[in-house]
Design a protein around this motif. Sequence first.
Motif, PDB file in Angstrom:
ATOM      1  N   LEU A  27      28.364  49.424  40.780  1.00  0.00           N
ATOM      2  CA  LEU A  27      28.558  48.313  39.842  1.00  0.00           C
ATOM      3  C   LEU A  27      29.938  48.367  39.202  1.00  0.00           C
ATOM      4  CD1 LEU A  27      25.084  48.156  38.048  1.00  0.00           C
ATOM      5  CD2 LEU A  27      26.061  46.447  39.594  1.00  0.00           C
ATOM      6  N   ARG A  57      36.334  41.800  37.618  1.00  0.00           N
ATOM      7  CA  ARG A  57      35.649  40.723  36.900  1.00  0.00           C
ATOM      8  C   ARG A  57      35.592  40.944  35.394  1.00  0.00           C
ATOM      9  NH1 ARG A  57      33.046  41.444  41.795  1.00  0.00           N
ATOM     10  NH2 ARG A  57      32.625  39.550  43.008  1.00  0.00           N
ATOM     11  N   LEU A  58      35.492  42.198  34.983  1.00  0.00           N
ATOM     12  CA  LEU A  58      35.373  42.512  33.558  1.00  0.00           C
ATOM     13  C   LEU A  58      36.522  43.410  33.127  1.00  0.00           C
ATOM     14  CD1 LEU A  58      31.572  43.366  33.072  1.00  0.00           C
ATOM     15  CD2 LEU A  58      32.730  41.219  32.524  1.00  0.00           C
ATOM     16  N   THR A  71      33.142  46.724  30.489  1.00  0.00           N
ATOM     17  CA  THR A  71      32.356  47.578  31.379  1.00  0.00           C
ATOM     18  C   THR A  71      31.786  48.770  30.613  1.00  0.00           C
ATOM     19  OG1 THR A  71      33.809  46.945  33.212  1.00  0.00           O
ATOM     20  CG2 THR A  71      32.400  48.854  33.556  1.00  0.00           C
ATOM     21  N   ARG A 118      32.410  46.989  41.664  1.00  0.00           N
ATOM     22  CA  ARG A 118      32.283  45.550  41.850  1.00  0.00           C
ATOM     23  C   ARG A 118      32.772  44.767  40.634  1.00  0.00           C
ATOM     24  NH1 ARG A 118      29.069  43.745  46.103  1.00  0.00           N
ATOM     25  NH2 ARG A 118      29.926  41.724  45.463  1.00  0.00           N
ATOM     26  N   LEU A 119      32.627  45.372  39.437  1.00  0.00           N
ATOM     27  CA  LEU A 119      33.014  44.679  38.204  1.00  0.00           C
ATOM     28  C   LEU A 119      34.477  44.887  37.831  1.00  0.00           C
ATOM     29  CD1 LEU A 119      29.871  45.485  36.010  1.00  0.00           C
ATOM     30  CD2 LEU A 119      30.436  43.292  37.075  1.00  0.00           C
TER      31      LEU A 119
END
Length: 402
Positions: free
Chosen positions: A269, A276-277, A282, A272-273
């Motif tokens: 995770l 995006r974050l 996170t 993958r993040l």
Amino acid sequence: MPVRRPPHPLRVSFLVAALAMLAPFTLDTYLPSFPAIASDLGATPHDMQRTLSDYLWAFGAMMLVYGPLSDALGRRRVVLVALLGYALASLGCALAEDIDTLVLMRAGQGMAAGAGLVIGRAFARDLFEGAEAQRVLANVMLFFAVGPAIAPIVGGWLESGFGWRSVFLFLAGLGLVILALVAAWMPESLPVDRRQPLHPGSVARAYGAMLSHPSFMLLALMFGINFGGLFLYIASAPELIYSHLGYGEHDFWRLFLPVVTGIVGGSFLAGRLAHRLAPRHTVSLGLAVLLAAASINVLVNHGGEPGAAALIAPVALYALGMALAMPSLSLMGMDLFPARRGMASALQGFMQMSSNGLIAAFVVAVLAASTLSLAWGQLAIATSSLVLWLAWNLLRARHLAG
């Protein structure tokens, strides 16, 4: 020679994970041998905890040395010498004839193994920037998770087949294999013109700047404390497996495999993040997960000792939240001191190992007799991390307002 073109990110991830894996292998592989070592060497339970705590103290202390050494001399040569020292200390453990010698050699393992964790993170950060660096460190956690999964299984097989000394012979061989990988795959990532002087005054001033930097210290303390909530269960594994669950030396996988699944999930995770974050978001997400897991853990254990699945599942969920937050915490701390990433990584690692050493030396003996006590201990650790995170966000808000 300085690196002109970075190696492939997956190769870097695998290499850094191999260096980092020495720590969980050195901790977890010999756990199934606790009863045999105690019987063979006439050791008390306190003596056996010393084989954990002294290893961790030495590991953490030497991290503070490896950071400035690698910033001054380069990453590659320092880690090669340390890996050779690790293999020799592991051989010393295998040959120990009394508990004091074993504890001394365990401390030697810790002094050498600290190099891999510190230098590996700094090596990855030398080569990659921003979200790519965050993704590489998340991949490191994915590979790294293999260590805790298979270490106690391998240790159980070796213990039942060849005795406890074979465990340390295996660790000596593992150190030599990783040394060969480093020699073949690890280029020097720190050019000469970016190296820092290895002068005691310069090193002391640099560490003083970090220790007096509120934001860095809050992140470093969180880095250590978050893992402490999981390490509480790792250090208590012999008591959990043998006493609370009634299993044998081949059954440590029942705890470690779900925990590693959580680490893999959290690392996946985090990767993958990464694009995006923002890292702080996170961290917030990871902290929310581990707090929820620790709370569930208390509820599950409140009605008496639960079965294996109910006992272990919240710990695995905690591991997921921890693994989700750790790469961002590490990068946020190192990026506050870009010219001293080795030292920043070392201080982060020192906080982690100091936390683990305190838990192994003083907390496990008090809490391990009751699964409810362990659950409350994990929740107290998670709550401490939340307080530190709230303080960091308050500092950040004041800085932005000013």
